[in-house]
Design a protein around this motif. Sequence first.
Motif, PDB file in Angstrom:
ATOM      1  N   VAL A  98      73.205   5.568  30.561  1.00 57.51           N
ATOM      2  CA  VAL A  98      72.619   4.461  29.809  1.00 57.51           C
ATOM      3  C   VAL A  98      71.358   4.940  29.091  1.00 57.51           C
ATOM      4  O   VAL A  98      70.641   5.814  29.585  1.00 57.51           O
ATOM      5  N   ILE A  99      71.117   4.375  27.916  1.00 54.62           N
ATOM      6  CA  ILE A  99      69.921   4.697  27.136  1.00 54.62           C
ATOM      7  C   ILE A  99      68.949   3.527  27.247  1.00 54.62           C
ATOM      8  O   ILE A  99      69.317   2.370  26.994  1.00 54.62           O
ATOM      9  N   ILE A 100      67.711   3.826  27.632  1.00 49.89           N
ATOM     10  CA  ILE A 100      66.691   2.783  27.759  1.00 49.89           C
ATOM     11  C   ILE A 100      65.475   3.149  26.908  1.00 49.89           C
ATOM     12  O   ILE A 100      64.841   4.184  27.140  1.00 49.89           O
ATOM     13  N   PRO A 101      65.151   2.329  25.917  1.00 46.65           N
ATOM     14  CA  PRO A 101      63.931   2.573  25.140  1.00 46.65           C
ATOM     15  C   PRO A 101      62.697   2.144  25.918  1.00 46.65           C
ATOM     16  O   PRO A 101      62.755   1.199  26.710  1.00 46.65           O
ATOM     17  N   VAL A 102      61.598   2.849  25.702  1.00 43.26           N
ATOM     18  CA  VAL A 102      60.331   2.429  26.303  1.00 43.26           C
ATOM     19  C   VAL A 102      60.021   1.024  25.790  1.00 43.26           C
ATOM     20  O   VAL A 102      59.940   0.801  24.576  1.00 43.26           O
TER      21      VAL A 102
END
Length: 227
Positions: free
Chosen positions: A112-116
């Motif tokens: 999964v990709i999580i942006p700050v």
Amino acid sequence: MLKDLINLLYPLQCLACGKTLHQNEPLICVECLFHLPKTNFHNDPSNAVCRLFWGRAKVETATAFLFFSKSGKVQQLIHQLKYSKKPEVGIYLGKLFGKDLLKSPNFQGIDVIIPVPLHPKKIKVRGYNQSDKIAFGLSQTMSVPVDTTSFVRGVATETQTRKSRFSRWENVKDVFAIANENALKNKHILLVDDVITTGATIEGCIRKLTAIDGVRVSVVSLAIPTT
């Protein structure tokens, strides 16, 4: 024909150098695109971004896509993304970045990709989270989902500009929160930011995320300052 007429009357300009874009040049002219100062850190497991977190936070791997310098073209692109209502810049560069990451054995197995996250107050002012846009671009080329709801920023902090490394850490160490722990358990997370300088913000995120069972974190940033 209408599109051609509009382009004739109001020609699109390269967001890096300001020159008129030719047909089939999206956002950035071919010359600027060719000369983007790529770091190629994604092929080096001991690169400068990885070393930034050694002894500070547990990171699987880390990289940055581009070098930026004061008043340079990369800084101009980031300014367009963050302050000039040009979210398409983040998506476009994220796509290019994702193509490089796909070729690297160091960035395989991402779940999964999580942006700050940004605080809602800042999103209201800016209109969007610039890291979200980079993440969406990465997702399109890496075929990995983006999660913008399970990890949040609960406290609005002061700007990090001109703060020392310690002050930056003090400014962010307790501002992040987990909104959905079950969604992140046992996941390999790709944490995305626009620019990494001292790494304090990312460190705060990593410490919060790796407190969840089975979570591993890798870090990517669109840019890093030249040394």
